[in-house]
Design an enzyme around this catalytic site. Structure first.
Site, short mmCIF file in Angstrom:
data_model
loop_
_atom_site.label_atom_id
_atom_site.label_comp_id
_atom_site.label_asym_id
_atom_site.label_seq_id
_atom_site.Cartn_x
_atom_site.Cartn_y
_atom_site.Cartn_z
N GLU A 46 0.65 -1.07 -0.04
CA GLU A 46 -0.08 -0.03 0.15
C GLU A 46 0.87 1.29 0.01
OE1 GLU A 46 -2.81 0.15 3.21
OE2 GLU A 46 -2.66 2.34 3.42
N GLU A 77 -3.00 11.50 3.12
CA GLU A 77 -3.64 11.17 4.41
C GLU A 77 -3.26 11.80 5.67
OE1 GLU A 77 -4.65 6.66 6.07
OE2 GLU A 77 -2.45 7.13 5.64
#
Length: 336
Positions: free
Chosen positions: A135, A140
């Site tokens: 990932e 974020e």
């Protein structure tokens, strides 16, 4: 013959790096093009947020997604007071139809979700094989706490060198999801306007990722900064070698990328509270409660019981999420 061969070798050694770093535009996702390029994931939130991810028809009917010209909006509901025993606040999670390995992706974003309890993300992964397929988190954060961080998450055996060529600040260097509650190997960006209200008040900016078999690099340019022309103008070709030192740089010194990273979809989502935003909610100076889990010890073992009554901020304050939206000008994906 010797002089000809030598000249040829000089020629190829000079131009090969440029050719290797040149990518052509394959996906230009703008406005209503998002509806064709992405699938809507009406699934239970894997990160246990107080959201109800809806399908495309619902998101369009409720204006949780909206497209016009070069604008695509993705947002959470900000009108409904929630029943504490019912579903979470309607929100949206989308996944690209295409998958990518070696590629460059440029995200031109004018606005990102802001507000207490928000947890927006732009990332790449292979969900069906997570964490084995790896990932990469490009954008974020939680609860308006800047700056942004770029992070890799993998199975055991992928680590990053403590010292490497990047403008950001490395945190943990072990990418293993089993270490420190899935912290991953993260790099904090050097500027506060890379995330949250500061990002929005500055008109947003550009995030870009280059993924190859030898490295993953992430860049950020604020709006009205010195942005490379191929990034700013959406050129038909691009060359990250001309972009300068990346904000976050993940080399393959101690991480075999083809082993740890599969073909990835691009995912964009907005959750509320949940595992991360809820766990640090009180430290962020936010009001009310954003905790969604309580642990009751039931001999001889224990079980985890979700208690939505404790997520009072999300349930009772719809207006607090009026600015919880993405505004994308475009996503452009380039391949070699």
């Amino acid at each position: 013959m010797k002089s000809i061969i030598s000249a040829s070798l000089v020629f190829f050694s000079t131009v090969a790096p440029t050719l290797a770093a040149t990518y052509r535009l394959t996906d230009n996702i703008v406005g209503s093009g998002f509806y064709n390029a992405f699938d809507w994931q009406a699934i239970a939130d894997p990160t246990h947020g107080r959201v109800n991810y809806v399908d495309q028809n619902t998101s369009r009917n409720q204006n949780l997604t909206f497209a016009s010209g070069d604008t695509f909006i993705l947002r959470a509901d900000y009108r409904s007071t929630l029943n504490p025993n019912g579903a979470g606040r309607n929100s949206v999670r989308i996944r690209s139809k295409k998958t990518y390995t070696t590629h460059v992706a440029v995200f031109n974003i004018r606005h990102m979700p802001q507000g207490c309890g928000t947890w927006p993300a732009v990332w790449e992964t292979k969900e069906s094989n997570w964490p084995n397929g790896g990932e990469t988190d490009i954008l974020e954060g939680v609860n308006d706490q800047s700056p942004n961080a770029a992070t890799l998450h993998t199975t055991s055996g992928c680590t990053m060198p403590a010292s490497r060529s990047q403008t950001g600040y490395p945190g943990q260097n072990d990418c293993n999801v089993a270490v420190n509650s899935n912290t991953g190997c993260n790099v904090k960006f050097p500027s506060t306007n890379s995330y949250g209200p500061s990002f929005n008040s500055n008109g947003g900016g550009w995030y870009a990722i280059e993924r190859t078999t030898t490295h993953i690099s992430v860049w950020f340019w604020p709006r009205n900064s010195n942005v490379p022309s191929d990034v700013r103008d959406g050129s038909s070709t691009t060359n990250p070698d001309n972009w300068g030192t990346p904000t976050a740089y993940f080399p393959n010194n101690s991480c075999n990328f083809p082993q740890f990273f599969a073909e990835h979809n691009i995912i964009i989502n907005l959750t509320l509270c949940g595992d991360w935003a809820g766990s640090v909610y009180g430290q962020s100076g936010c009001p009310g409660s954003c905790v969604g889990k309580e642990i009751f010890f039931i001999l001889p073992g224990f079980s985890v019981i979700t208690n939505p009554h404790r997520i009072d901020y999300v349930n009772n304050n719809p207006g607090a999420f009026q600015n919880a939206y993405f505004d994308f000008a475009s996503i452009r994906v380039y391949t070699p």
